[in-house]
Structure formats: C-alpha cells, structure tokens
Scaffold this motif. Structure first.
Motif, PDB file in Angstrom:
ATOM      1  N   LEU A   1      -3.861  -1.714  14.250  1.00 49.48           N
ATOM      2  CA  LEU A   1      -4.508  -0.421  14.059  1.00 49.48           C
ATOM      3  C   LEU A   1      -4.392   0.070  12.618  1.00 49.48           C
ATOM      4  O   LEU A   1      -5.324   0.703  12.093  1.00 49.48           O
ATOM      5  CB  LEU A   1      -3.892   0.601  15.006  1.00 49.48           C
ATOM      6  N   MET A   2      -3.263  -0.216  11.976  1.00 48.92           N
ATOM      7  CA  MET A   2      -3.105   0.175  10.574  1.00 48.92           C
ATOM      8  C   MET A   2      -4.084  -0.587   9.679  1.00 48.92           C
ATOM      9  O   MET A   2      -4.601  -0.043   8.698  1.00 48.92           O
ATOM     10  CB  MET A   2      -1.672  -0.078  10.115  1.00 48.92           C
ATOM     11  N   MET A   3      -4.348  -1.853  10.009  1.00 49.10           N
ATOM     12  CA  MET A   3      -5.343  -2.615   9.246  1.00 49.10           C
ATOM     13  C   MET A   3      -6.746  -2.067   9.470  1.00 49.10           C
ATOM     14  O   MET A   3      -7.532  -1.923   8.531  1.00 49.10           O
ATOM     15  CB  MET A   3      -5.288  -4.090   9.652  1.00 49.10           C
ATOM     16  N   GLU A   4      -7.045  -1.729  10.715  1.00 44.97           N
ATOM     17  CA  GLU A   4      -8.399  -1.303  11.063  1.00 44.97           C
ATOM     18  C   GLU A   4      -8.694   0.114  10.605  1.00 44.97           C
ATOM     19  O   GLU A   4      -9.782   0.393  10.072  1.00 44.97           O
ATOM     20  CB  GLU A   4      -8.578  -1.412  12.578  1.00 44.97           C
ATOM     21  N   ARG A   5      -7.745   1.033  10.793  1.00 41.49           N
ATOM     22  CA  ARG A   5      -8.018   2.447  10.549  1.00 41.49           C
ATOM     23  C   ARG A   5      -7.503   2.960   9.218  1.00 41.49           C
ATOM     24  O   ARG A   5      -7.956   3.998   8.740  1.00 41.49           O
ATOM     25  CB  ARG A   5      -7.411   3.288  11.678  1.00 41.49           C
ATOM     26  N   ALA A   6      -6.516   2.260   8.623  1.00 36.58           N
ATOM     27  CA  ALA A   6      -5.985   2.688   7.331  1.00 36.58           C
ATOM     28  C   ALA A   6      -6.365   1.721   6.214  1.00 36.58           C
ATOM     29  O   ALA A   6      -5.956   1.913   5.064  1.00 36.58           O
ATOM     30  CB  ALA A   6      -4.462   2.830   7.409  1.00 36.58           C
ATOM     31  N   ASP A   7      -7.126   0.679   6.561  1.00 42.52           N
ATOM     32  CA  ASP A   7      -7.622  -0.285   5.580  1.00 42.52           C
ATOM     33  C   ASP A   7      -6.483  -0.917   4.782  1.00 42.52           C
ATOM     34  O   ASP A   7      -6.544  -1.028   3.557  1.00 42.52           O
ATOM     35  CB  ASP A   7      -8.629   0.386   4.638  1.00 42.52           C
ATOM     36  N   LEU A   8      -5.434  -1.331   5.490  1.00 41.48           N
ATOM     37  CA  LEU A   8      -4.289  -1.970   4.839  1.00 41.48           C
ATOM     38  C   LEU A   8      -4.311  -3.469   5.091  1.00 41.48           C
ATOM     39  O   LEU A   8      -4.735  -3.921   6.151  1.00 41.48           O
ATOM     40  CB  LEU A   8      -2.976  -1.393   5.392  1.00 41.48           C
ATOM     41  N   PRO A   9      -3.838  -4.280   4.125  1.00 44.08           N
ATOM     42  CA  PRO A   9      -3.682  -5.717   4.385  1.00 44.08           C
ATOM     43  C   PRO A   9      -2.552  -5.937   5.381  1.00 44.08           C
ATOM     44  O   PRO A   9      -1.685  -5.072   5.565  1.00 44.08           O
ATOM     45  CB  PRO A   9      -3.343  -6.295   3.007  1.00 44.08           C
ATOM     46  N   LEU A  10      -2.537  -7.099   5.999  1.00 47.56           N
ATOM     47  CA  LEU A  10      -1.590  -7.360   7.074  1.00 47.56           C
ATOM     48  C   LEU A  10      -0.136  -7.200   6.641  1.00 47.56           C
ATOM     49  O   LEU A  10       0.676  -6.606   7.350  1.00 47.56           O
ATOM     50  CB  LEU A  10      -1.821  -8.777   7.639  1.00 47.56           C
ATOM     51  N   HIS A  11       0.199  -7.715   5.433  1.00 44.54           N
ATOM     52  CA  HIS A  11       1.609  -7.666   5.025  1.00 44.54           C
ATOM     53  C   HIS A  11       2.076  -6.234   4.764  1.00 44.54           C
ATOM     54  O   HIS A  11       3.274  -5.960   4.790  1.00 44.54           O
ATOM     55  CB  HIS A  11       1.844  -8.546   3.788  1.00 44.54           C
ATOM     56  N   GLU A  12       1.140  -5.308   4.516  1.00 48.05           N
ATOM     57  CA  GLU A  12       1.506  -3.895   4.371  1.00 48.05           C
ATOM     58  C   GLU A  12       1.439  -3.159   5.710  1.00 48.05           C
ATOM     59  O   GLU A  12       2.242  -2.257   5.966  1.00 48.05           O
ATOM     60  CB  GLU A  12       0.585  -3.207   3.357  1.00 48.05           C
ATOM     61  N   ALA A  13       0.494  -3.557   6.556  1.00 43.52           N
ATOM     62  CA  ALA A  13       0.354  -2.902   7.860  1.00 43.52           C
ATOM     63  C   ALA A  13       1.600  -3.110   8.713  1.00 43.52           C
ATOM     64  O   ALA A  13       1.942  -2.267   9.553  1.00 43.52           O
ATOM     65  CB  ALA A  13      -0.876  -3.442   8.584  1.00 43.52           C
ATOM     66  N   GLY A  14       2.299  -4.232   8.506  1.00 49.67           N
ATOM     67  CA  GLY A  14       3.513  -4.508   9.267  1.00 49.67           C
ATOM     68  C   GLY A  14       4.606  -3.488   9.038  1.00 49.67           C
ATOM     69  O   GLY A  14       5.497  -3.321   9.878  1.00 49.67           O
ATOM     70  N   PHE A  15       4.543  -2.782   7.912  1.00 49.27           N
ATOM     71  CA  PHE A  15       5.553  -1.752   7.646  1.00 49.27           C
ATOM     72  C   PHE A  15       5.430  -0.583   8.622  1.00 49.27           C
ATOM     73  O   PHE A  15       6.373   0.182   8.808  1.00 49.27           O
ATOM     74  CB  PHE A  15       5.448  -1.249   6.200  1.00 49.27           C
ATOM     75  N   GLY A  16       4.246  -0.424   9.241  1.00 50.18           N
ATOM     76  CA  GLY A  16       4.100   0.591  10.269  1.00 50.18           C
ATOM     77  C   GLY A  16       5.032   0.329  11.444  1.00 50.18           C
ATOM     78  O   GLY A  16       5.576   1.260  12.048  1.00 50.18           O
ATOM     79  N   THR A  17       5.242  -0.957  11.758  1.00 44.62           N
ATOM     80  CA  THR A  17       6.181  -1.310  12.824  1.00 44.62           C
ATOM     81  C   THR A  17       7.601  -0.952  12.425  1.00 44.62           C
ATOM     82  O   THR A  17       8.390  -0.462  13.244  1.00 44.62           O
ATOM     83  CB  THR A  17       6.074  -2.816  13.134  1.00 44.62           C
ATOM     84  N   SER A  18       7.947  -1.193  11.160  1.00 43.44           N
ATOM     85  CA  SER A  18       9.279  -0.816  10.684  1.00 43.44           C
ATOM     86  C   SER A  18       9.465   0.698  10.731  1.00 43.44           C
ATOM     87  O   SER A  18      10.554   1.188  11.041  1.00 43.44           O
ATOM     88  CB  SER A  18       9.498  -1.314   9.252  1.00 43.44           C
ATOM     89  N   LEU A  19       8.395   1.444  10.433  1.00 44.24           N
ATOM     90  CA  LEU A  19       8.463   2.897  10.533  1.00 44.24           C
ATOM     91  C   LEU A  19       8.742   3.320  11.966  1.00 44.24           C
ATOM     92  O   LEU A  19       9.530   4.244  12.216  1.00 44.24           O
ATOM     93  CB  LEU A  19       7.146   3.511  10.039  1.00 44.24           C
ATOM     94  N   TYR A  20       8.118   2.631  12.913  1.00 40.08           N
ATOM     95  CA  TYR A  20       8.352   2.930  14.324  1.00 40.08           C
ATOM     96  C   TYR A  20       9.818   2.707  14.690  1.00 40.08           C
ATOM     97  O   TYR A  20      10.447   3.543  15.350  1.00 40.08           O
ATOM     98  CB  TYR A  20       7.442   2.060  15.191  1.00 40.08           C
ATOM     99  N   PHE A  21      10.378   1.567  14.253  1.00 43.23           N
ATOM    100  CA  PHE A  21      11.768   1.281  14.591  1.00 43.23           C
ATOM    101  C   PHE A  21      12.734   2.189  13.826  1.00 43.23           C
ATOM    102  O   PHE A  21      13.816   2.498  14.328  1.00 43.23           O
ATOM    103  CB  PHE A  21      12.090  -0.189  14.330  1.00 43.23           C
ATOM    104  N   LEU A  22      12.348   2.614  12.622  1.00 43.03           N
ATOM    105  CA  LEU A  22      13.172   3.589  11.911  1.00 43.03           C
ATOM    106  C   LEU A  22      13.223   4.900  12.689  1.00 43.03           C
ATOM    107  O   LEU A  22      14.291   5.509  12.841  1.00 43.03           O
ATOM    108  CB  LEU A  22      12.599   3.826  10.508  1.00 43.03           C
ATOM    109  N   ALA A  23      12.060   5.327  13.188  1.00 44.72           N
ATOM    110  CA  ALA A  23      12.014   6.550  13.993  1.00 44.72           C
ATOM    111  C   ALA A  23      12.819   6.380  15.274  1.00 44.72           C
ATOM    112  O   ALA A  23      13.512   7.305  15.712  1.00 44.72           O
ATOM    113  CB  ALA A  23      10.556   6.902  14.322  1.00 44.72           C
TER     114      ALA A  23
END
Length: 384
Positions: A234-256
């Motif tokens: 979803l981060m790639m599709e809706r935030a126009d991020l490359p895959l290696h950056e979109a994966g940081f969204g998962t880290s944000l989830y686990f940080l939360a």
C-alpha cells in the motif's frame, strides 16, 4: 543463593536471545513484497506466503507440547532454533519460489515449536513472582526484532542491491542462539504429570466462551499479520515509494506495537483488561477504517502508528481472558490459544483473493472484519 544468582546470569541471556530469534518470523511481511516483485506474483499467490508460515501453529502446537513433556524443554527450544537457522539458510543458498516456500514453512514450524517451549522454559528458571516481568521483557525483545527486520532488509537492499543478504545474517544469529543455549542452559527434567492430549484441548472448544475467545485470537493474529503484509504494497501504491523504502512502513508498525506494549503494561496495572480492550479495539477499528481510504505517506504513517499501538496488547488480553475461563485447564487453554496463531495463515490469502477481485480497498475488508469482531468480543465480555 550465590549459585542461583550465578546460574541466572548464565542462563537468562541465551533464553532472552531466543525471543529475539522468535521475532524473525515477522520478516515474512516485508519479504512477501520482495518475493512478489522478484517472481512477478499475483496478489493471491503472494499472500499465500504468510500462510506457509502461520498454518503450522494449527498443526504443531499440541504435538510439540506432547513431545516436550517426554523429552524436556531445552532440546525442544534447541530444535526450534536450529530449524530457524536451516530455514534462513535455504533462500541464502538457493533462491527460487519453491525454496522460499519451503523456507517459510520451516520458519513457521520452528517458530511454533519455539513459542510452545520457550515461555515455559523461562518460567521454570525464574522465581514465580518474576515470571510475568521476564516474559514481558521477552515479548519486548521479540518486538524489537520484528521492528528491525524490515529496516535491515531495506538497508541491505539499498547498500548492496540485494535484500536477500538478510537471510545469511539471520541464519548466523540462529546458529549462535542454538549453540549459546546448549552451552549455557542445563538440561531440564521432564515433567511426570499427565500430558496434555489432543482430545482434552479440542474439548475446550465446546465451551461457548472459550470458542469465542479462540476466534478472537484468530482475528487478533490475522489482523496483525495481514496489516504487516499489506503495508509495503500500500505504501508503494498510495505513497509512490520504492519497495526498499516502503518496507520501513512495516518497521513503523512494529515500533508502534513496541511502544503500545510498554504503555499497555503500565495502563493495565491501573485499568481493568476488559475496559482496556474495549477502548483499544474501538480505536484500532477507527484506524483500520481510515486506513482503507488513506492516501499519502504521512496520513498512512499516522494511521499505521494508531493501529500498531492499539493492537499491541489485544492478543495478551484475550489470552488472559481464556485462562480465567478455565484456570484448572491452563495447559490445554494455552495450547489452544497458540493454535489460534494460525489466524495469520487465514487472513492474508483472503486478502489476496479480495485484492485480485476488487482492488486494495476490498483487500482490507478482512482486516476491518477482524477489528469489528474483537470490538464486539470486548463489548460482550464479562469478568469471569
């Protein structure tokens, strides 16, 4: 007493490091996005990968308990760590879709064995009044490991152009954990009491309240794994991020989630678990509802934090409700709830089919249903 303190200093570090290795299973979320891109998979096929990990919780949790009763906790934990090492070595040596699926299956089996055996092993070597705090520390360490996985994959992909280099790193860590455990932790005596049977566990499902709580565990883990799998795409599709950056969204989830777990431990000391679950599940449902239509990196990031923090303690609270329902059957209840982790195998494939049929918004409906169920469960729960 000095001997006991010396023994604790020797045994606790490798046991706690086992919780760090336990967190490797959450790599499946960001790995699914990389594997999908590497092999040009459909949404349905890609979302089968988490199923290869989490379906084994339904298959191996009770047999692991039976085997552990006969052979002891130390060899059971050692087998789980060694199996994790093998799972990580397979795609490091030969990377193909079949090898990844085999690796994820072994990772799921190893993690099932680890979750069944590591917690009681820790409980057996600490004082009774310290068990809860030490197990909480273990879950915090696991959360840190889960958070670091997507970060490490993204860093490796950016620096070396190949995200798969994370696999040998995890394999080495798993081997070290195995050796450390065998060298530092003494063999335990097997338990002479009557072993948990498959029949005694399944019999609990005939109790309506425990059945509803078991479904709550399925929903709790299903949403957790499903959102973990969906975030990079979803981060790639809706935030126009490359895959290696979109994966940081998962880290944000686990940080939360990590922050939510720490905050929950403090709040639950002052608030009843029933009230706490009502509030957090309501806020999580609001977060999932908004996330279905969110656009842009900042909006999605904020909602990821809300969902992660609010969902951090759902599993443990529902687990405690189940134990309170049948305190005389704690072993059987524990085995049943661990089986519920198989919810992580059920929701992502449904999301994949929904994505292929109706797009990303439709693919998130299963997560919304999980959140609604937990909220309804919290509203219907009465103190035992």
């Amino acid at each position: 007493m000095q001997t006991d303190k010396t023994s604790m200093r020797r045994t606790m570090p490798p046991l706690l490091f086992g919780f760090f290795v336990m967190g490797f299973v959450d790599l499946v979320g960001v790995a699914t996005s990389y594997v999908k891109a590497d092999f040009n998979l459909s949404h349905s096929m890609a979302n089968m990968l988490p199923m290869m990990v989490f379906v084994w919780f339904a298959v191996f949790s009770i047999p692991t308990g039976l085997w552990m009763g006969r052979h002891g906790r130390r060899p059971t934990v050692a087998i789980s760590l060694a199996m994790t090492a093998v799972a990580m070595l397979i795609p490091a040596v030969y990377y193909s879709l079949p090898s990844v699926m085999v690796a994820f299956a072994l990772l799921g089996i190893g993690n099932t064995i680890m979750q069944v055996s590591l917690n009681p092993m820790v409980a057996a070597v600490v004082k009774p009044d310290k068990v809860a705090s030490v197990l909480t520390l273990g879950q915090f360490i696991k959360a840190i490991s889960s958070m670091l996985g997507p970060i490490l994959a993204g860093v490796v992909a950016s620096a070396f152009g190949d995200w798969r280099l994370i696999f040998p790193v995890y394999a080495v860590a798993s081997v070290l954990a195995t050796v450390w455990l065998l060298l530092a932790v003494d063999a335990d005596k097997t338990d002479d009491r009557e072993a948990t049977s498959i029949a005694s566990v399944w019999a609990l499902l005939r109790r309506g309240k425990i059945f509803l709580l078991f479904c709550g565990i399925l929903a709790a883990v299903g949403l957790d794994v499903g959102i973990n799998t969906a975030i990079p795409k979803l981060m790639m599709e809706r935030a126009d991020l490359p895959l290696h950056e979109a994966g940081f969204g998962t880290s944000l989830y686990f940080l939360a989630r990590t922050a939510g777990a720490l905050a929950g431990a403090v709040i639950l000391a002052r608030m009843s678990p029933s009230t706490f679950l009502k509030i957090t599940s309501l806020l999580a449902l609001a977060g999932v509802s908004a996330f279905m239509f969110a656009d842009g990196m900042w909006a999605m990031g904020a909602l990821i934090v809300v969902i992660g923090a609010m969902w951090a303690n759902v599993f443990s609270v529902i687990f405690s409700f189940a134990l309170a329902c049948a305190p005389d059957k704690s072993d059987e209840v524990s085995a049943l709830m661990i089986m519920g982790v198989a919810g992580g195998a059920l929701i992502p494939p449904v999301m994949g089919v929904a994505a292929d049929a109706g797009g990303t918004v439709v693919s998130l409906i299963p997560l919304w249903i999980c959140a609604v169920y937990v909220l309804l469960l919290s509203l219907s729960h009465k103190k035992a």
